[in-house]
Scaffold this motif. Structure first.
Motif, short mmCIF file in Angstrom:
data_model
loop_
_atom_site.label_atom_id
_atom_site.label_comp_id
_atom_site.label_asym_id
_atom_site.label_seq_id
_atom_site.Cartn_x
_atom_site.Cartn_y
_atom_site.Cartn_z
N TRP A 255 1.00 -1.06 0.03
CA TRP A 255 -0.05 -0.04 0.01
C TRP A 255 0.90 1.11 0.05
O TRP A 255 2.30 1.17 0.17
N GLU A 256 0.25 2.39 -0.37
CA GLU A 256 0.75 3.52 -0.24
C GLU A 256 -0.12 4.75 -0.25
O GLU A 256 -1.30 4.36 -0.27
N VAL A 257 0.42 5.84 0.46
CA VAL A 257 -0.43 6.98 0.55
C VAL A 257 -0.66 7.85 -0.62
O VAL A 257 0.60 8.35 -1.05
N THR B 155 -2.21 -1.84 -3.91
CA THR B 155 -1.95 -2.26 -5.13
C THR B 155 -1.53 -3.83 -5.47
O THR B 155 -1.67 -4.48 -6.43
N GLU B 156 -1.35 -4.34 -4.27
CA GLU B 156 -1.05 -5.82 -4.31
C GLU B 156 -1.59 -6.35 -3.19
O GLU B 156 -1.68 -6.01 -1.89
N ALA C 180 -8.74 -2.28 -12.48
CA ALA C 180 -8.81 -2.57 -13.97
C ALA C 180 -8.16 -3.87 -14.18
O ALA C 180 -8.41 -4.92 -13.52
N GLU C 181 -7.17 -3.75 -14.92
CA GLU C 181 -6.01 -4.81 -15.17
C GLU C 181 -5.21 -5.17 -13.97
O GLU C 181 -5.03 -6.18 -13.64
N ASP C 182 -4.76 -3.88 -13.11
CA ASP C 182 -4.33 -4.15 -11.93
C ASP C 182 -5.05 -3.87 -10.75
O ASP C 182 -6.08 -3.34 -11.09
N ILE C 183 -4.74 -4.27 -9.59
CA ILE C 183 -5.29 -4.06 -8.48
C ILE C 183 -5.18 -2.63 -7.91
O ILE C 183 -4.22 -2.14 -7.80
N ARG C 184 -6.10 -2.02 -7.41
CA ARG C 184 -6.30 -0.69 -7.01
C ARG C 184 -7.28 -0.62 -5.95
O ARG C 184 -8.71 -0.36 -6.35
#
Length: 745
Positions: free
Chosen positions: A253-255, A268-269, A303-307
């Protein structure tokens, strides 16, 4: 004429054996079958029989990584019909998993169509999807046609299948495995091929390499979904040394700064084998139940990536503290267990260390190398024999043609005249006319020289163990180039970090302190009105229901409920439903049995003391801090038998206790005659011939005993000496003007 008598056929004698032995033998057979042929992977190629058969059947269908696709229904049908006599749905599920990039670190099946997703959606039916092998799967089967491994008959004896695959890379660790057998299980996480190859090369150079040396090269799993491994290094080392352990895996994660001091968390993961849809449902439940009050909202922007977006309730919230609470309460952090229980040599189940698993793979690779080399040597010897015959034929071409034209049986004549072997003579007779060219002789001599040189190399290889290990090392380096760090998708995905120590903050400290008015109806519907409204304000209730309890509190207060079963239940004020509607049934928030009613509901006050009593007239004092429950099931404080119910719970205020029974007799005794306990039945407060306890209160003797009359006015009896007595006595009739319902309030 003689009569004949038909005699019944002799029935075979029934075999009998003790039930214990019969069950034991049959259960053992079932257990061994499950362990060896279903649940545990082979340490050499890392595959279970179903996966091995799927890959072999796809190879037989010529579904190479560069060729075309075939319908999955065709593949699963062939696997079922030829090698794996089980359900086609189970075969297709196993094949689909090998194609899922979020489940398998190095997919062995290249799927075309809907093969499921990380949300947890199932693959489309087999008739809609297509598949072929991947380059990694071909690397596992490289050498099958060169006698690299043993084959065995399939289930009906019409075909043959490989017992194990040659395996160019340590697939057991690269892709991991999981399974539940009988009395044992296995669970192995995926790893990075580049790191595994480095460890194998170290063991080739130094067979006695220590576990510490290997873990320095293989620092931990490499999950296909990435994530952050926060397990301490010493725990990882111990897990790889013993073959058992666990890895703490967190989401990445990130801020994200939104400007003007506002921010949000972007995930994101997510951890391995966590379904994104269920993860979001759990986070939404945490928000709804207010278990994480500082988390305001969660939404999926993938979408294609996790968010995944996590919104804080306030910009002043510390992101580390927020994520620490989310990690503790959801699957954004998991513990992935390691249990390297595998089949050694395809027969013996054993919990292996990292070193033992790599050793089993390397020994298998050496056996494959030797067998392939011997097979190649035999092929070269056969080809050299044929080439020598061709050369003799070219040197005596006219005579050979003459023999073939004139002799009825040219083969024995040629063998006798030119000292040819049967193989050589047969090859000459099968030679095409177009091969009779002058240039062909030069090609044959060149091929013979090349094969002779290759044969010499193979003899050196088979004679020297050191040369064999050097060749294995070269093959491993080639594998690393194909699938290692520099190959597409070969870079490490899971990274390492230390788990940040987040101090435990009391839940109340995260809640904004606001005044509320708690309302509970007679039927047990509870709500929290905003602000401190007048306690005599008229409120709406459901048809047939009416108000029973109402008091002022704050959102940070712990609301305590006392049931007739003698249990105390605790709810945070902020978690009570809002006051816009009729509220919600209290039984949905705590596990209050249907046959139990509510005795009292009030806000907890630290340091206070309570007096609890049953309908039998037994009771005691209890500290308010001892009644708080940590679970929905509540906390048992007053023990009650069948037919007896908890009757009264009052806050202590004064130095004397006044008790009134159903018989309207009142008894007053000093408060210090009651024991203070955390749990129990208590002591007898008042003696009854019939009936039981109706009500009690505590008061200061000098101020007199007070009660409310039916009109709501407070009346006081200043002198209670007439009713003063020892605890557990019967008491005297109530003072004049005492309420008919025998209650003080």
């Amino acid at each position: 004429m003689t009569d004949t008598i038909d005699t019944p056929e002799q029935e075979p004698a029934a075999l009998s054996e003790p039930l214990r032995r019969a069950l034991g033998e049959r259960y053992l057979q079932y257990a061994l079958s499950t362990i060896m042929h279903r649940a545990l992977p082979d340490a050499r190629d890392g595959l279970k029989p179903v996966h091995r058969r799927i890959l072999y059947a796809m190879r037989e269908l010529r579904l190479s990584s560069t060729g075309g696709f075939r319908k999955s229904a065709k593949i699963s049908g062939d696997v079922m019909g030829n090698y794996h006599p089980h359900g086609d749905a189970a075969i297709y599920d196993a094949m689909a998993r090998l194609a899922q990039e979020f489940n398998v670190r190095y997919p062995l099946v290249d799927g075309q169509g809907n093969f499921g997703n990380i949300d947890g959606d199932n693959p489309a039916a087999a008739r809609y999807t297509e598949a072929r092998l991947t380059a990694a799967a071909e690397a596992l089967m490289e050498g099958l046609a060169e006698n690299a491994v043993d084959f065995r008959p399939n289930y009906d004896g019409t075909l043959e299948e490989p017992i194990v695959l040659p395996a160019s890379f340590p697939n057991l660790l690269a892709n991991g495995s999981s399974g539940i057998a009988v009395g044992m299980a296995t669970n192995i996480p995926p790893h990075n091929i580049g790191e595994l190859v480095d460890a194998c090369l170290l063991m080739v150079d130094r067979p006695d390499a220590s576990d510490e040396d290997l873990v320095a090269l293989v620092p931990g799993p490499d999950f296909p979904t990435g994530g952050v491994i926060v397990e301490p290094r010493e725990n990882i080392l111990e897990a790889y040394r013993t073959g058992r352990g666990a890895f703490r895996l967190r989401a990445k994660w990130e801020v994200e700064d939104l400007g003007r001091g506002t921010w949000q968390i972007v995930v994101t993961e997510i951890p391995y084998q966590v379904q994104k849809s269920k993860l979001i449902e759990k986070l939404a439940e945490l928000i709804q139940t207010k278990k994480i009050p500082i988390l305001a909202d969660v939404r999926d922007e993938s979408a294609e990536d996790i968010r995944l977006i996590l919104e804080p309730r306030s910009r002043s919230v510390d992101p580390e503290m927020l994520m620490g609470m989310v990690f503790r309460n959801s699957d954004l952090e998991i513990r992935f267990s390691l249990n390297m229980n595998v089949l050694i040599d395809g027969r013996t189940p054993k919990v292996c260390s990292l070193r033992e698993v790599l050793r089993a793979f390397l020994d298998h690779r050496r056996e494959v190398l030797v067998r392939r080399s011997q097979h190649r040597l035999e092929k070269i010897d056969h080809r050299l024999e044929v080439l020598e015959g061709y050369i003799i034929a070219f040197l005596n071409l006219d005579r050979v043609i003459e023999i073939i034209r004139t002799e009825d049986e040219p083969k024995p004549v040629m063998m006798a005249e030119f000292s040819l072997t049967d193989v050589q003579a047969e090859a000459i007779l099968n030679m095409r006319l177009r091969s009779l060219r002058r240039l062909e002789e030069m090609e044959l001599r060149r091929e013979r020289d090349e094969l002779t040189a290759e044969r010499a190399d193979l003899e050196i290889l088979l004679a020297s163990e050191a040369v064999q290990w050097a060749r294995i090392a070269d093959q491993l380096r080639e594998t690393a180039e194909k699938f290692g760090r520099t190959a597409p998708g070969g870079a490490r995905r899971s990274r390492f970090a230390e788990a940040a120590q987040v101090e435990d903050v009391p839940l109340e400290a995260m809640i904004e302190r606001e005044p509320i008015t708690v309302v509970c109806s007679k039927m047990g519907w509870v709500r929290a009105m905003k602000g401190h409204i007048p306690l005599d304000q008229e409120l709406k209730f459901k048809d047939g229901d009416e108000g029973r309890f109402i008091f002022h509190a704050e959102t940070t207060d712990k609301i305590v409920i006392f049931g007739t079963n003698g249990r105390f239940y605790t709810i945070l004020g902020a978690n009570l439903p809002g006051g816009r509607g009729m509220g919600e049934p209290l039984r949905l928030m705590v596990d209050l049995p249907n046959d139990a009613d509510i005795v009292g509901i009030f806000a907890h006050r630290a340091g206070a003391r309570l007096i609890v009593a049953s309908s039998d007239g037994d009771g005691f004092l209890v500290a308010a801090d001892e009644i708080l429950a940590q679970t929905r099931g509540g906390k048992q404080v007053l023990n009650v038998k069948d037919g007896v119910r908890a009757k009264v719970c009052r806050a202590v205020a004064g130095d004397h206790v006044a008790v009134v029974g159903d018989n309207r007799k009142v008894l007053v005794f000093p408060l210090d005659e009651l024991p203070e306990m955390a749990r129990g039945k208590g002591v007898r407060l008042q003696k009854y011939k019939d009936g039981g306890l109706s009500d009690l209160t505590t008061f200061t003797l000098s101020a007199g005993l007070a009660w409310k009359d039916p009109a709501g006015r407070t009346r006081t009896e200043p002198d209670v000496s007439e009713w003063l007595g020892k605890r557990a006595t019967a008491g005297r009739m109530a003072p004049r003007g005492f309420p008919r319902d025998n209650r003080f309030t």
